[in-house]
Design a protein around this motif. Structure first.
Motif: not given
Length: 260
Positions: A180-182, A186-190
């Motif tokens: 998510s840092v870039i 994926e699931m965490f950023l969503v």
């Protein structure tokens, strides 16, 4: 704070389309990165066994540097750093009809590079587990190095390599959360995005945890099946209990009195 049970159950059993897309992307990135990392790790492991000191040194330095630096730093260098200094900038590409975003490409490469350093050591240890006498016996029979690896070394070393390789894949599926840092969706950023506009932070992150747990649990069953299949092919009557895989539980050994 009141836990919103209706929102939790709805998100768990009927997740939104963005969440499902993030879940699928997490799986795809993990699988592709693991395949590429295994291939690169095999090359590095063979380089570590090379008779040429310069080749062994290059592989050793690569493994030392990659294992000694955090994945998060490597991802930022690959995606942002290379572009900042004008070396390479990732662009969205079309592959067999699918659009692969720049951040996803960088994520796969970053995971591949990071994981390959660990896999190289796993493969090297697996190859070293085969008795050296078998190498000498195969050479005396006139077997080529390729046939030696195909018929003698790989079948025996696979059983040693599969458990740590499976654990590496399990860990990498969870590690995808740092992508998510870039900006990889994926699931965490969503999950973060859903949390920001629903204000159900606790509920939605528990849902994400359940899905991560489901992914790793399914892989645990697959890994146990692979290990048991390899054991049967090698004529070893030793099954991997699923409780041992999931919970670390071991059946108590039965001690036989001396002389019996």
């Amino acid at each position: 704070m009141n836990f919103d049970w209706p929102f939790f159950w709805k998100s768990l059993f009927t997740p939104s389309e963005p969440f499902l897309q993030g879940l699928v992307l997490t799986i795809v990135i993990s699988v592709v990165a693991m395949v590429l990392a295994t291939l690169l790790g095999l090359v590095l492991a063979l380089m570590r066994r090379s008779p040429y000191a310069a080749v062994r040194w290059c592989a050793s330095v690569y493994i030392w540097v990659i294992r000694g630096t955090p994945l998060l730093v490597q991802l930022v260098i690959i995606y942002t750093g290379l572009a900042a200094v004008g070396i390479y900038r990732f662009h969205d590409v079309s592959l067999v009809g699918f659009s692969v975003k720049a951040a996803v490409q960088a994520a796969i490469i970053g995971l591949m590079i990071n994981e390959s350093a660990y896999i190289a050591e796993i493969i090297r240890a697996g190859l070293d587990s085969v008795a050296k006498g078998q190498f000498e016996a195969a050479a005396s029979l006139g077997m080529t190095p390729a046939k030696l690896m195909r018929w003698i070394i790989v079948p025996q070393s696979l059983r040693v390599m599969v458990p740590p390789l499976g654990n590496s894949f399990n860990g990498m599926m969870k590690t995808t959360s740092v992508l998510s840092v870039i900006g990889v969706s994926e699931m965490f950023l969503v999950t973060q995005s859903i949390s920001s506009y629903t204000f159900h932070t606790f509920e939605i992150f528990i849902v994400a945890a359940v899905y991560y747990l489901a992914l790793t649990t399914i892989w645990t069953f697959v890994q146990a099946w692979i290990e048991n299949r390899l054991s049967r092919q090698l004529g070893i009557d030793q099954r991997v209990p699923i409780t041992q895989r999931l919970l670390g539980a071991r059946r108590a050994a039965t001690l036989q009195p001396a002389g019996e």
